[in-house]
Design a protein around this motif. Structure first.
Motif, PDB file in Angstrom:
ATOM      1  N   SER A 836       0.814  -1.231   0.000  1.00 63.23           N
ATOM      2  CA  SER A 836       0.000   0.000   0.000  1.00 63.23           C
ATOM      3  C   SER A 836       0.833   1.261   0.000  1.00 63.23           C
ATOM      4  CB  SER A 836      -0.911   0.007   1.240  1.00 63.23           C
ATOM      5  OG  SER A 836      -0.132   0.016   2.432  1.00 63.23           O
ATOM      6  N   GLU A 837       2.160   1.175  -0.234  1.00 59.71           N
ATOM      7  CA  GLU A 837       3.021   2.347  -0.121  1.00 59.71           C
ATOM      8  C   GLU A 837       3.943   2.472  -1.322  1.00 59.71           C
ATOM      9  OE1 GLU A 837       4.835   1.211   3.583  1.00 59.71           O
ATOM     10  OE2 GLU A 837       3.786   2.817   4.659  1.00 59.71           O
ATOM     11  N   ILE A 838       4.069   3.711  -1.804  1.00 60.32           N
ATOM     12  CA  ILE A 838       5.035   4.045  -2.855  1.00 60.32           C
ATOM     13  C   ILE A 838       5.776   5.293  -2.404  1.00 60.32           C
ATOM     14  CG2 ILE A 838       5.332   4.889  -5.220  1.00 60.32           C
ATOM     15  CD1 ILE A 838       2.993   3.160  -6.062  1.00 60.32           C
ATOM     16  N   LEU A 839       7.105   5.250  -2.447  1.00 64.40           N
ATOM     17  CA  LEU A 839       7.918   6.414  -2.120  1.00 64.40           C
ATOM     18  C   LEU A 839       8.226   7.162  -3.417  1.00 64.40           C
ATOM     19  CD1 LEU A 839       9.616   8.027  -0.037  1.00 64.40           C
ATOM     20  CD2 LEU A 839      11.555   6.612  -0.728  1.00 64.40           C
ATOM     21  N   VAL A 840       7.895   8.458  -3.439  1.00 63.65           N
ATOM     22  CA  VAL A 840       8.152   9.301  -4.603  1.00 63.65           C
ATOM     23  C   VAL A 840       9.236  10.305  -4.218  1.00 63.65           C
ATOM     24  CG1 VAL A 840       7.147  10.804  -6.348  1.00 63.65           C
ATOM     25  CG2 VAL A 840       5.729   9.070  -5.240  1.00 63.65           C
ATOM     26  N   ALA A 841      10.287  10.384  -5.020  1.00 59.50           N
ATOM     27  CA  ALA A 841      11.386  11.319  -4.767  1.00 59.50           C
ATOM     28  C   ALA A 841      11.669  12.096  -6.042  1.00 59.50           C
ATOM     29  CB  ALA A 841      12.638  10.568  -4.306  1.00 59.50           C
ATOM     30  N   TRP A 842      12.192  13.307  -5.908  1.00 59.90           N
ATOM     31  CA  TRP A 842      12.445  14.175  -7.054  1.00 59.90           C
ATOM     32  C   TRP A 842      13.525  15.187  -6.703  1.00 59.90           C
ATOM     33  CZ3 TRP A 842       8.070  14.173  -4.064  1.00 59.90           C
ATOM     34  CH2 TRP A 842       7.847  15.300  -3.271  1.00 59.90           C
ATOM     35  N   LYS A 843      13.946  15.941  -7.706  1.00 58.13           N
ATOM     36  CA  LYS A 843      14.867  17.053  -7.518  1.00 58.13           C
ATOM     37  C   LYS A 843      14.287  18.287  -8.174  1.00 58.13           C
ATOM     38  CE  LYS A 843      19.007  14.139  -7.494  1.00 58.13           C
ATOM     39  NZ  LYS A 843      20.262  13.804  -8.232  1.00 58.13           N
ATOM     40  N   HIS A 844      14.686  19.459  -7.663  1.00 53.74           N
ATOM     41  CA  HIS A 844      14.216  20.721  -8.224  1.00 53.74           C
ATOM     42  C   HIS A 844      15.386  21.493  -8.798  1.00 53.74           C
ATOM     43  CE1 HIS A 844      11.927  24.341  -8.857  1.00 53.74           C
ATOM     44  NE2 HIS A 844      12.762  25.035  -8.101  1.00 53.74           N
ATOM     45  N   ILE A 845      15.184  22.086  -9.982  1.00 52.66           N
ATOM     46  CA  ILE A 845      16.229  22.893 -10.614  1.00 52.66           C
ATOM     47  C   ILE A 845      16.269  24.240  -9.907  1.00 52.66           C
ATOM     48  CG2 ILE A 845      17.048  23.900 -12.776  1.00 52.66           C
ATOM     49  CD1 ILE A 845      15.439  21.786 -14.267  1.00 52.66           C
ATOM     50  N   LYS A 846      17.292  24.440  -9.080  1.00 53.02           N
ATOM     51  CA  LYS A 846      17.333  25.653  -8.257  1.00 53.02           C
ATOM     52  C   LYS A 846      17.502  26.910  -9.093  1.00 53.02           C
ATOM     53  CE  LYS A 846      19.114  23.280  -4.180  1.00 53.02           C
ATOM     54  NZ  LYS A 846      20.218  23.188  -3.184  1.00 53.02           N
ATOM     55  N   GLU A 847      18.124  26.789 -10.288  1.00 54.85           N
ATOM     56  CA  GLU A 847      18.369  27.989 -11.086  1.00 54.85           C
ATOM     57  C   GLU A 847      17.122  28.467 -11.828  1.00 54.85           C
ATOM     58  OE1 GLU A 847      22.066  25.825 -10.369  1.00 54.85           O
ATOM     59  OE2 GLU A 847      20.127  25.255 -11.174  1.00 54.85           O
ATOM     60  N   SER A 848      16.027  27.725 -11.780  1.00 55.76           N
ATOM     61  CA  SER A 848      14.835  28.102 -12.537  1.00 55.76           C
ATOM     62  C   SER A 848      14.077  29.204 -11.818  1.00 55.76           C
ATOM     63  CB  SER A 848      13.923  26.890 -12.729  1.00 55.76           C
ATOM     64  OG  SER A 848      13.489  26.417 -11.476  1.00 55.76           O
ATOM     65  N   LYS A 871      -4.406  13.881  -5.424  1.00 57.09           N
ATOM     66  CA  LYS A 871      -3.323  14.837  -5.265  1.00 57.09           C
ATOM     67  C   LYS A 871      -2.922  14.907  -3.798  1.00 57.09           C
ATOM     68  CE  LYS A 871      -5.538  17.600  -8.904  1.00 57.09           C
ATOM     69  NZ  LYS A 871      -4.651  17.231  -9.995  1.00 57.09           N
ATOM     70  N   VAL A 872      -1.638  15.064  -3.584  1.00 55.09           N
ATOM     71  CA  VAL A 872      -1.121  15.250  -2.232  1.00 55.09           C
ATOM     72  C   VAL A 872       0.004  16.272  -2.321  1.00 55.09           C
ATOM     73  CG1 VAL A 872       0.496  13.322  -2.449  1.00 55.09           C
ATOM     74  CG2 VAL A 872      -0.198  14.098  -0.191  1.00 55.09           C
ATOM     75  N   LYS A 873       0.079  17.154  -1.329  1.00 55.19           N
ATOM     76  CA  LYS A 873       1.036  18.251  -1.368  1.00 55.19           C
ATOM     77  C   LYS A 873       2.081  18.113  -0.273  1.00 55.19           C
ATOM     78  CE  LYS A 873      -1.700  21.982  -3.457  1.00 55.19           C
ATOM     79  NZ  LYS A 873      -2.229  23.343  -3.244  1.00 55.19           N
ATOM     80  N   THR A 874       3.273  18.639  -0.584  1.00 58.46           N
ATOM     81  CA  THR A 874       4.306  18.816   0.429  1.00 58.46           C
ATOM     82  C   THR A 874       4.525  20.310   0.618  1.00 58.46           C
ATOM     83  OG1 THR A 874       6.183  18.907  -1.088  1.00 58.46           O
ATOM     84  CG2 THR A 874       5.417  16.731  -0.421  1.00 58.46           C
ATOM     85  N   GLU A 875       5.190  20.675   1.681  1.00 54.40           N
ATOM     86  CA  GLU A 875       5.523  22.076   1.927  1.00 54.40           C
ATOM     87  C   GLU A 875       7.024  22.211   2.090  1.00 54.40           C
ATOM     88  OE1 GLU A 875       1.385  23.458   4.155  1.00 54.40           O
ATOM     89  OE2 GLU A 875       3.307  23.591   5.210  1.00 54.40           O
ATOM     90  N   GLY A 876       7.536  23.403   1.721  1.00 51.30           N
ATOM     91  CA  GLY A 876       8.957  23.661   1.879  1.00 51.30           C
ATOM     92  C   GLY A 876       9.776  22.933   0.828  1.00 51.30           C
ATOM     93  N   ASN A 877      10.997  22.591   1.198  1.00 54.62           N
ATOM     94  CA  ASN A 877      11.939  22.000   0.256  1.00 54.62           C
ATOM     95  C   ASN A 877      11.949  20.479   0.303  1.00 54.62           C
ATOM     96  OD1 ASN A 877      12.858  24.476  -0.748  1.00 54.62           O
ATOM     97  ND2 ASN A 877      14.209  24.739   1.019  1.00 54.62           N
ATOM     98  N   GLU A 878      10.851  19.877   0.731  1.00 55.94           N
ATOM     99  CA  GLU A 878      10.772  18.411   0.753  1.00 55.94           C
ATOM    100  C   GLU A 878      11.030  17.868  -0.650  1.00 55.94           C
ATOM    101  OE1 GLU A 878      10.167  17.784   4.777  1.00 55.94           O
ATOM    102  OE2 GLU A 878      10.296  16.241   3.224  1.00 55.94           O
ATOM    103  N   SER A 879      11.795  16.817  -0.747  1.00 59.53           N
ATOM    104  CA  SER A 879      12.098  16.224  -2.056  1.00 59.53           C
ATOM    105  C   SER A 879      11.607  14.790  -2.144  1.00 59.53           C
ATOM    106  CB  SER A 879      13.604  16.278  -2.316  1.00 59.53           C
ATOM    107  OG  SER A 879      14.294  15.568  -1.311  1.00 59.53           O
TER     108      SER A 879
END
Length: 1046
Positions: A836-848, A871-879
């Motif tokens: 019942s669980e999936i871990l989603v991870a990503w990176k953000h392009i800081k220069e954008s 839909k589910v949201k994170t806050e801050g710099n969570e990756s």
């Protein structure tokens, strides 16, 4: 030469750094992006930040262009749009594979051109600098051995070009140490127009009223030519009407019904559309026979469009239809399976049906009908509209650990539907034992260093081919830790959450183990090793104090870091008095006491109405007094009306921060002698309602106050108080958002109160002012499409009312809004953890552009549409985020996008992950055990999962003393285990299967007494059986009785 690409520069602003770009309007665009690495970063960390979509588009054929003037000219076609910054361009420390900046275009070279050379352009970026080779019709050109060829910065120059030697398809191959990529195909054609045969043409003799066709028989030519006819002598041209028609397909002149006025000499004139050269045919005489007039006859269609007409979407289609007949036939058109397109036009007396900007819905069967009084004739043909391939899903540069699986998908649309091919370093890639290619999906299992290189996906149909490229890097390194993760001390208070970071950089991904002291840590409900390796401890207590060691290990080596955790008592605060009412001129001491862990130092901070008190600038009214280490006092001397409000004390330690507030009310004194019966209150605020009370006092004391007076309002005046805390807020691109604290009503001083917002670009003269008429307003938005993001402005906000304008606030510098995020998250990965669980991870392009306030993850099942996504949201710099409550054994699609107050950014490319199958529902069967003192030997039948359940990976034996809740666990991959029962008492033992989907159903409980080491001889040992199947008990007894231990 037409250039269909532009370099879009990045704009850097003083104090506000911004990088942005826009596509050229109206020009089909393909994309390339660059790897950006900060100086000093490790190569591994640098490559992790890379995400470069690389695309090329096909040459789309000819488009209307200015007249050709004898020089080489390109057909207009899409090329790469390359985004770069000066920072990147000058950074020689960044290594990456080739990326096309410009690819060759189709070219038509006039054979009579005075410039005797052809230039096919090719330019690429890369580090190391790429080299270039060229192919003609798939064969490499030997530039060194043929003096006619030369290379200038990648472009191929052909001197004295020849149609026989040089016409064909050209491709540019660019290479550096990371691999090679192949450009799209560019076709080189030669434009020419030959001469008509000089033979005299025979006269054509017909009866009056008869139809006739005069043949043009054009000379050899390339490319297209335009036909017209001259009557008798140049420049008397034949005028087309319902009776006469010149076909631009055959070049012939058709006269449906010859009249005496048609007798004469006819000359066919052809014009090359590229060179503008013209040539004339020998004359064809037309004469009338003298044996009578032709009678009436039914139409005969002499020229018509093909049975199948193909056209590219967006082009103009012209279909011809003309008939001979007497009387002259009329031509009509219709779409057999629908209505004629509303945009369709009839040309040349209805002999030509023209459909501009043709679309897929214009496809169908069209009918041309020629009709006169003698009859009619009909022709039908089909219009088929095709589209060139167009990318729907792009490739991204990827780095993988050795042994990982690569999955790239390129997806394109087109009609006919495109097929896919793959290249590696410019050479076709074929399926092998580890390599699969299915419908645009490339999968390489268990990648190794030999798989590194430049890959290209080709999507093609019969009308064109498009290219997308990406770089694959295979990483191999021992674990290392960045400096900011090295030895540290973490101080928290009881009940807090502790996260000890452990994120080694390594390839392949290291195995993480944690120790506290010398003992390996085991996970439980409070202590969890997070997927990326960090350790999380919930509800910290004193027992969690100590030295923690994290070790990362892979095949290339190991590394470890150490952290110390100290758990303190939480800090409490006491602020007194809680609510005070004082008179102007009096003084008060506020006392703030901290109850804290004795090993921690405390720092006190005081605030007034949420703002820090500046003890140097408050005119001596405030004084901070710290008599003891654990307490601080605030002295307020000679209190004024402005000192009323909320006072806060904040206590900060190395482990936590706590705060409390109290309220101070200030009243105005009015001390007058006892024989007075009136008094005047002065220095009141304008346009404020007041009420008054009178209190009698003498040396004995103070009496009760009188009843309140009637409410009275002071007169209006020009406002004197500007708004406070003028600042910027986030907004959409091209917006300047100015915010402030509204002036409270008691300081507005009159009716008609509002604000004057003044601003100007930093460093310019002259203010732009805007009136805000609402007294409650706290924000003003100025929008100007010409203002780039993060442009600094000088801003001030003033006040006014009906009495006049008041003062402005101090000038502050505010930057225009970045707007919503412009870049999609990169390196999005979805990892299934359980049923019942999936871990989603990503990176953000800081220069954008558009700094995110958080990220939104959309996910939907395979059989659902994306519109139904949850839909589910994170806050801050969570990756990363852990999705829970999912359905088992189900494929999910997931996208991630950044958001901020201005809106949402673009979503990432969808990734896919399937939840694990459910754990086995059957418990281990026929459990047997033999007790030998404090040792219990267990055996059981293996669990066989159902088809929809996870495979068994091993087993857990859980045992605990009766009356306790925490179980000890033994894990094994066998169907037997030995349990040591260390203490006296009754133990509860259970066995369950372990699978990817989690733990399976536990067996029925076994109750076993322990005699604390009392030895039971083998003669006294007894075999116990807990059976779920009577038929298997006998067999197991027969097998197991002879032995007392396994």
């Amino acid at each position: 030469m037409w250039l269909s690409w532009k370099l879009l520069l990045f704009l850097s602003l003083t104090g506000c750094l911004s990088e942005y770009s826009e596509a050229v309007p109206g020009v089909p665009t393909s994309y390339a992006a660059i790897l950006r690495i900060k100086s000093g970063s490790s190569s591994l960390a640098s490559f992790n930040s890379k995400n470069r979509p690389r695309l090329s588009s096909p040459s789309l054929g000819s488009v209307s262009s200015p007249g050709w003037r004898g020089a080489a000219q390109h057909y207009h076609s899409p090329t790469n749009l390359y985004h770069f910054s000066e920072t990147f361009k000058n950074d020689e420390s960044v290594d990456y594979g080739p990326v096309f900046v410009q690819e060759p275009d189709d070219m038509i070279f006039p054979t009579d051109s005075e410039e005797k050379k052809v230039s096919l352009n090719c330019q690429a970026r890369g580090n190391p600098t790429p080299t270039y080779r060229w192919l003609r019709n798939g064969t490499e050109i030997d530039v060194e051995s043929d003096y006619r060829f030369s290379l200038i910065e990648g472009s191929l120059i052909i001197n004295n070009p020849s149609e026989m030697k040089d016409s064909g398809q050209y491709q540019c191959l660019t290479t550096n140490m990371f691999g090679s990529i192949l450009s799209r195909e560019a076709i080189l054609q030669f434009a020419y127009l030959g001469n008509f045969s000089g033979r005299t043409r025979s006269a054509v003799s017909v009866r009056e009223g008869q139809g006739v066709v005069l043949m043009c028989s054009p000379p050899l030519h390339s490319p297209e030519i335009i036909y017209s006819w001259v009557f008798n002598e140049f420049p008397s041209f034949v005028a087309e009407d319902s009776r006469r028609f010149i076909s631009q397909e055959t070049g012939n002149l058709y006269i449906s019904k010859v009249q005496t006025s048609d007798v004469g000499s006819y000359i066919c004139l052809v014009k090359n559309t590229v060179t503008n050269a013209r040539v004339l045919s020998p004359p064809t005489p037309l004469t009338l026979r003298n044996d009578g007039v032709m009678g009436e006859y039914e139409p005969k269609i002499e020229v018509h469009f093909p049975y199948t007409v193909t056209a590219a979407r967006g082009t103009t289609v012209r279909m011809e239809c003309f008939a001979l007949g007497n009387p002259v036939p009329t031509i009509s058109w219709r779409k057999v399976n629908g209505h004629n397109p509303s945009k369709a036009r009839l040309r040349k007396s209805q002999a030509v049906l023209e459909i501009p900007n043709v679309q897929l819905e214009d496809s169908g069967i069209y009918e041309c009908k020629a009709e006169n009084s003698r009859g009619r004739n009909v022709f039908r043909g089909q219009l088929q509209v095709y589209t060139y391939p167009h990318w729907m899903e792009k490739l991204n540069d990827t780095q993988l650990d050795s042994g990982d699986q690569l999955r790239w998908e390129c997806k394109a649309t087109g009609k006919p539907r495109p097929t896919y091919r793959w290249l590696k370093n410019g050479v076709p890639l074929w399926p092998q034992s580890r390599i699969e290619m299915i419908n645009g999906v490339l999968m390489i299992h268990s990648v190794n260093v030999s798989d590194a290189g430049m890959y290209q996906c080709l999507a093609e149909n019969k009308y064109g081919t498009i290219y997308a490229s990406a770089e694959l890097k295979i990483l191999a390194s021992a674990p290392t830790f960045p400096l900011n993760q090295m030895k540290k001390t973490i101080i928290v208070t009881k009940g807090q959450e502790v996260v000890i970071e452990c994120k080694p950089q390594a390839s392949p991904k290291p195995t993480i183990t944690w120790k506290k002291g010398d003992k390996v840590l085991r996970e439980n409900k409070r202590i969890t090793i997070l997927p990326h390796g960090s350790l999380r401890i919930l509800n910290a207590s004193k027992s969690d104090e100590g030295r923690y060691l994290c070790q990362g290990v892979n095949v290339f080596g190991s590394a470890e870091i150490v952290a110390s955790v100290s758990v303190k008592e939480p800090t409490r605060i006491e602020l007194t008095p809680k609510k005070i009412e004082l008179t102007v001129g009096e003084s008060i001491v506020l006392s703030c006491k901290a109850l804290h862990d004795s090993t921690l130092d405390v720092t006190f901070y005081w605030t007034h109405n949420g703002q820090p008190i500046d003890f140097e600038k408050e005119g001596g009214h405030f004084e901070s007094i710290k008599a003891q280490a654990s307490s601080a006092d605030l002295m307020i001397r000679n209190i004024l009306l402005m000192h009323a409000g909320r006072y806060g004390c904040r206590v900060q330690t190395a482990a936590d921060t706590v705060s409390d507030e109290t309220e101070l009310l200030v009243r105005v004194p009015d001390l007058i002698s006892g024989d007075m019966e009136s008094a005047m209150a002065v220095e009141l605020n304008p346009w404020v309602e007041y009420e008054f009370r009178v209190v009698a006092t003498n040396k004995i004391g103070t009496g009760d106050p009188s009843a309140p007076s009637r409410v009275i309002r002071t007169n209006e005046a020009v406002p004197k108080t500007p708004p406070a805390n003028v600042s910027g807020r986030s907004g959409r691109r091209h917006e300047l958002v100015i915010a402030w604290e509204p002036v409270s009503e008691e300081f507005q001083s009159g009716e008609g109160f509002g604000y004057i917002v003044a601003f100007r670009p930093n460093g310019t003269r002259g203010w732009k002012e805007k009136m805000v008429t609402s007294s409650d307003a706290s924000k003003f938005i100025y929008r100007d499409e010409s203002v780039p993001p993060l442009t600094p402005f000088e801003v001030k906000v003033g006040v006014y009312n009906n009495k006049g304008d008041g003062p402005f606030s101090p000038i502050v510098v505010i930057c225009s809004a970045e707007g919503e995020p412009t870049a999609a998250p990169i390196d999005v990965k979805a990892t299934s953890l359980s049923v019942s669980e999936i871990l989603v991870a990503w990176k953000h392009i800081k220069e954008s552009l558009g700094r995110p306030q958080g990220f939104e993850v959309d996910y939907w099942k395979d059989m659902q549409q994306e519109e139904a996504a949850e839909k589910v949201k994170t806050e801050g710099n969570e990756s990363s985020i852990l999705l829970t409550g999912l359905e088992g054994n189900t494929l999910y699609h997931l996208t991630v996008r950044a958001y901020n107050a201005a809106g949402y950014g673009p979503p990432s490319t969808a990734v896919h992950a399937a939840t694990k199958k459910s754990p086995p529902s059957q418990p281990p069967g026929n459990i047997m055990w033999i007790q030998d003192g404090s040792h219990v030997s267990l055996g059981w039948e293996p669990v066989r999962p159902l088809a929809n359940e996870s495979d068994v990976m091993g087993y857990k034996v859980l045992f605990r003393q009766e009356g306790q809740s925490n179980s000890q666990v033994i894990e094994t991959q066998k169907t037997s285990a030995v349990v040591l029962l260390p203490d006296v008492g009754v133990y509860i033992i259970e066995v369950c299967a372990v699978s990817e989907g989690g733990d399976g159903t536990a067996s029925p409980q076994i109750r076993v007494p322990s005699f604390s080491g009392g030895k039971v001889t083998s003669a006294q040992s007894t075999l116990h059986v807990l059976s779920t199947s009577s038929s298997s008990v006998t067999l197991l007894l027969a097998l197991m009785v002879p032995s007392t231990s396994w």
